[in-house]
Scaffold this motif. Sequence first.
Motif, mmCIF file in Angstrom:
data_model
loop_
_atom_site.group_PDB
_atom_site.id
_atom_site.type_symbol
_atom_site.label_atom_id
_atom_site.label_comp_id
_atom_site.label_asym_id
_atom_site.label_seq_id
_atom_site.Cartn_x
_atom_site.Cartn_y
_atom_site.Cartn_z
ATOM 1 N N VAL A 281 0.862 -1.163 0.000
ATOM 2 C CA VAL A 281 0.000 0.000 0.000
ATOM 3 C C VAL A 281 0.906 1.223 0.000
ATOM 4 O O VAL A 281 1.733 1.387 0.889
ATOM 5 C CB VAL A 281 -0.918 0.022 1.243
ATOM 6 C CG1 VAL A 281 -1.742 1.286 1.270
ATOM 7 C CG2 VAL A 281 -1.794 -1.209 1.264
ATOM 8 N N ASN A 282 0.752 2.050 -1.010
ATOM 9 C CA ASN A 282 1.543 3.274 -1.087
ATOM 10 C C ASN A 282 0.718 4.423 -0.536
ATOM 11 O O ASN A 282 -0.389 4.673 -1.002
ATOM 12 C CB ASN A 282 1.943 3.580 -2.531
ATOM 13 C CG ASN A 282 2.937 2.572 -3.061
ATOM 14 O OD1 ASN A 282 3.763 2.079 -2.319
ATOM 15 N ND2 ASN A 282 2.845 2.262 -4.330
ATOM 16 N N THR A 283 1.256 5.091 0.450
ATOM 17 C CA THR A 283 0.621 6.258 1.017
ATOM 18 C C THR A 283 1.535 7.439 0.785
ATOM 19 O O THR A 283 2.689 7.419 1.208
ATOM 20 C CB THR A 283 0.382 6.077 2.533
ATOM 21 O OG1 THR A 283 -0.408 4.918 2.730
ATOM 22 C CG2 THR A 283 -0.315 7.273 3.126
ATOM 23 N N PHE A 284 1.019 8.440 0.101
ATOM 24 C CA PHE A 284 1.796 9.632 -0.151
ATOM 25 C C PHE A 284 1.182 10.769 0.647
ATOM 26 O O PHE A 284 0.012 11.098 0.475
ATOM 27 C CB PHE A 284 1.798 9.990 -1.639
ATOM 28 C CG PHE A 284 2.442 8.932 -2.487
ATOM 29 C CD1 PHE A 284 3.817 8.871 -2.590
ATOM 30 C CD2 PHE A 284 1.684 7.997 -3.159
ATOM 31 C CE1 PHE A 284 4.423 7.891 -3.357
ATOM 32 C CE2 PHE A 284 2.269 7.019 -3.931
ATOM 33 C CZ PHE A 284 3.645 6.967 -4.026
ATOM 34 N N VAL A 285 1.957 11.317 1.538
ATOM 35 C CA VAL A 285 1.500 12.422 2.366
ATOM 36 C C VAL A 285 2.479 13.567 2.149
ATOM 37 O O VAL A 285 3.696 13.371 2.199
ATOM 38 C CB VAL A 285 1.460 12.037 3.861
ATOM 39 C CG1 VAL A 285 1.001 13.197 4.709
ATOM 40 C CG2 VAL A 285 0.566 10.834 4.063
ATOM 41 N N GLN B 68 1.782 6.131 12.640
ATOM 42 C CA GLN B 68 1.385 5.170 11.618
ATOM 43 C C GLN B 68 2.281 3.939 11.520
ATOM 44 O O GLN B 68 1.824 2.886 11.074
ATOM 45 C CB GLN B 68 1.350 5.854 10.240
ATOM 46 C CG GLN B 68 0.338 6.960 10.145
ATOM 47 C CD GLN B 68 -1.080 6.456 10.309
ATOM 48 O OE1 GLN B 68 -1.457 5.441 9.744
ATOM 49 N NE2 GLN B 68 -1.870 7.165 11.102
ATOM 50 N N TYR B 69 3.559 4.066 11.876
ATOM 51 C CA TYR B 69 4.498 2.993 11.573
ATOM 52 C C TYR B 69 5.225 2.398 12.768
ATOM 53 O O TYR B 69 5.692 1.272 12.699
ATOM 54 C CB TYR B 69 5.526 3.467 10.542
ATOM 55 C CG TYR B 69 4.888 3.765 9.218
ATOM 56 C CD1 TYR B 69 4.549 2.734 8.355
ATOM 57 C CD2 TYR B 69 4.593 5.065 8.835
ATOM 58 C CE1 TYR B 69 3.936 2.990 7.140
ATOM 59 C CE2 TYR B 69 3.983 5.328 7.627
ATOM 60 C CZ TYR B 69 3.659 4.296 6.787
ATOM 61 O OH TYR B 69 3.046 4.545 5.594
ATOM 62 N N ARG C 236 10.559 6.920 2.669
ATOM 63 C CA ARG C 236 9.921 5.707 2.173
ATOM 64 C C ARG C 236 9.987 4.640 3.257
ATOM 65 O O ARG C 236 11.056 4.363 3.788
ATOM 66 C CB ARG C 236 10.626 5.213 0.911
ATOM 67 C CG ARG C 236 10.570 6.214 -0.218
ATOM 68 C CD ARG C 236 11.300 5.700 -1.425
ATOM 69 N NE ARG C 236 11.368 6.727 -2.441
ATOM 70 C CZ ARG C 236 12.001 6.596 -3.588
ATOM 71 N NH1 ARG C 236 12.626 5.449 -3.857
ATOM 72 N NH2 ARG C 236 12.023 7.568 -4.461
ATOM 73 N N ASP D 262 8.759 0.683 4.232
ATOM 74 C CA ASP D 262 8.124 -0.593 3.897
ATOM 75 C C ASP D 262 8.392 -1.568 5.040
ATOM 76 O O ASP D 262 8.919 -1.187 6.081
ATOM 77 C CB ASP D 262 8.559 -1.127 2.527
ATOM 78 C CG ASP D 262 10.011 -1.569 2.470
ATOM 79 O OD1 ASP D 262 10.605 -1.865 3.527
ATOM 80 O OD2 ASP D 262 10.556 -1.649 1.361
#
Length: 97
Positions: free
Chosen positions: A5-9, A29-30, A77, A79
């Motif tokens: 899932v790519n989330t660009f903020v 979030q992570y 980035r 992952d």
Amino acid sequence: MTTSVNTFVTFRGPLAQITRQALSFIKAQYLKERVVKHPDRAEAERFWNVPYPAIEEAVVNAVYHRSYEIREPIEIRIDAHELMVLSFPGPDRSIKL
């Protein structure tokens, strides 16, 4: 099979505000904490998937040392296996490995 899932903020504003917002977003979030309780003592051990001070240092260094001549954003980035902070054009080319 794994899915990605790519989330660009994008954060905008003064550099100090952008830095705080990015760090808060990453933390919320992570970052995951694992607590291990031991039956023989009252204290528990806490472990994080990535140490927050290391993330903070990497992000702040990227913001502080970014190029104002090249109009590229700082990218973070994340992952399952790595967290990468990219600040173009990168480190000073005169510094040898």
